[in-house]
Design a protein around this motif. Structure first.
Motif: not given
Length: 365
Positions: A104, A108, A100-101
């Motif tokens: 993301e 972004k 997820d990190e």
């Protein structure tokens, strides 16, 4: 990246298509765990100064290797490559590199940015109008690796790209050579179980981890014809290498209770052939097909195979509690407990399971 032609061309094709490519080498085996192999039997591992290393030795040992050893010790013949794909490459590894990190941070950068896992497998995917992803055979049927991906989840396949799945192997090698990478294009094929390599018999490798328990080899009537070296070292259908009389002997079964190897003196003995299997741990990539509840309809026949590169055979499937019964239109030689049965409808891989019994069922016709 394994360092071979398939992963190299995959990276090159994606780079040329405008992708932001990051190479990752997944390390699953520590050569120190098998010192008798000598130098690292995976020669490609020396070529990764410029890629990111991800260490999955512990995960591979716990989730694949120990389970493989346990199966062999019980007389079962597992397929660690299928297990590695579902548990490690498209499981633990994918979860880490597409965490997820990470997702993301990539997304972004712009609303159109997405992150994928790309591999050099000879397989393809197709996106349905519903958004689901199907697994398809690679177009080069001689190299098609969808068999080994049959227990990978749809969620994982949805986030995967197979850049060489539409290409024949000779073209892949030619494209890599044309790109100025002749050294890579001339590399020999990599092994599925990399840490074993071509240096030794797999049974010799396993003997480092499983205690040998020699015992009697017998014929169908129970007569002793020789000695075996440990049941884990034998596979159904293989030559038993037992010298008794003028005949050659072939493994029919393993009597684990009495530590006996049961053999027949004909490589095509009728008892070596089965047309039905029961399989558990089934992974349906896109959900269980409706045809499982109505297998007698002629237009609902599937195709199945139990070995890589084996010709797919028409079959039907029925659910039996926690198992599935797969009935083939013609018998198959030397089916062993632990092997994977994989099912297709045309070019689409539906999924697969692990065989726990095989037998011959007489036709009712």
């Amino acid at each position: 990246m394994s360092g071979g032609v398939d992963s190299t061309l995959s990276a090159l094709l994606l780079k040329n298509a405008g992708y932001d490519v990051h190479a990752v080498f997944m390390r699953n085996w520590d050569p120190q765990d098998d010192a008798s192999l000598g130098p690292d039997p995976c020669p490609a591992s020396a070529d990764f100064e410029d890629v990111q290393w991800v260490d999955f030795v512990k995960e591979y040992w716990n989730q694949v290797f120990e389970r493989t050893l346990a199966d062999y010790a019980q007389g079962i013949t597992p397929n660690p490559d299928v297990l590695c794909n579902s548990e490690i490459k498209f499981g633990e590894f994918m979860d880490k590199v597409l965490s997820d990190e990470v997702v993301e941070s990539i997304e972004k950068r712009g609303k159109d940015q997405r992150i994928w896992l790309a591999t050099g497998h000879y397989a393809r995917t197709r996106t349905l109008p519903s958004g689901e992803t199907q697994l398809l055979r690679g177009l080069d049927r001689n190299k098609d690796q969808s068999y080994y991906l049959s227990m990978v989840s749809e969620q994982a396949l949805r986030r995967t790209i197979f850049p060489v799945g539409h290409l024949p192997k000779p073209q892949v090698k030619a494209m890599v050579a044309k790109a100025g990478l002749e050294r890579i294009s001339n590399r020999p094929e990599s092994m599925g179980i990399c840490f074993v390599g071509k240096r030794r018999k797999f049974s010799t490798f396993l003997a480092q981890y499983i205690e040998r328990s020699p015992g009697e080899a017998v014929d169908l009537d129970g007569r002793v014809i020789g000695q075996h070296k440990g049941l884990f070292a034998y596979t159904i259908g293989q030559a038993a290498r037992i010298h008794h009389g003028p005949d050659k002997w072939f493994v029919l079964n393993k009597d684990m209770k009495h530590n006996r190897l049961i053999c027949v003196n004909d490589s095509n003995h009728r008892k070596l052939f089965s047309n039905c299997v029961f399989a558990r741990q089934f992974q349906w990539i896109n959900g269980e097909p409706a045809l499982v509840s109505r297998p007698d309809e002629e237009d609902q026949v599937l195709e199945g195979q139990i070995r890589y590169r084996q010709e797919a055979i028409p079959c039907t499937v029925q659910r039996h509690m926690d198992s599935y019964k797969v009935t083939f239109s013609s018998p198959i030689r030397a089916i062993a407990e632990g092997q994977n049965v994989v099912l297709w409808r045309d070019e689409t891989c539906l999924g697969g399971g692990v065989i726990h019994s095989a037998f011959h069922e007489a036709s009712s016709a």
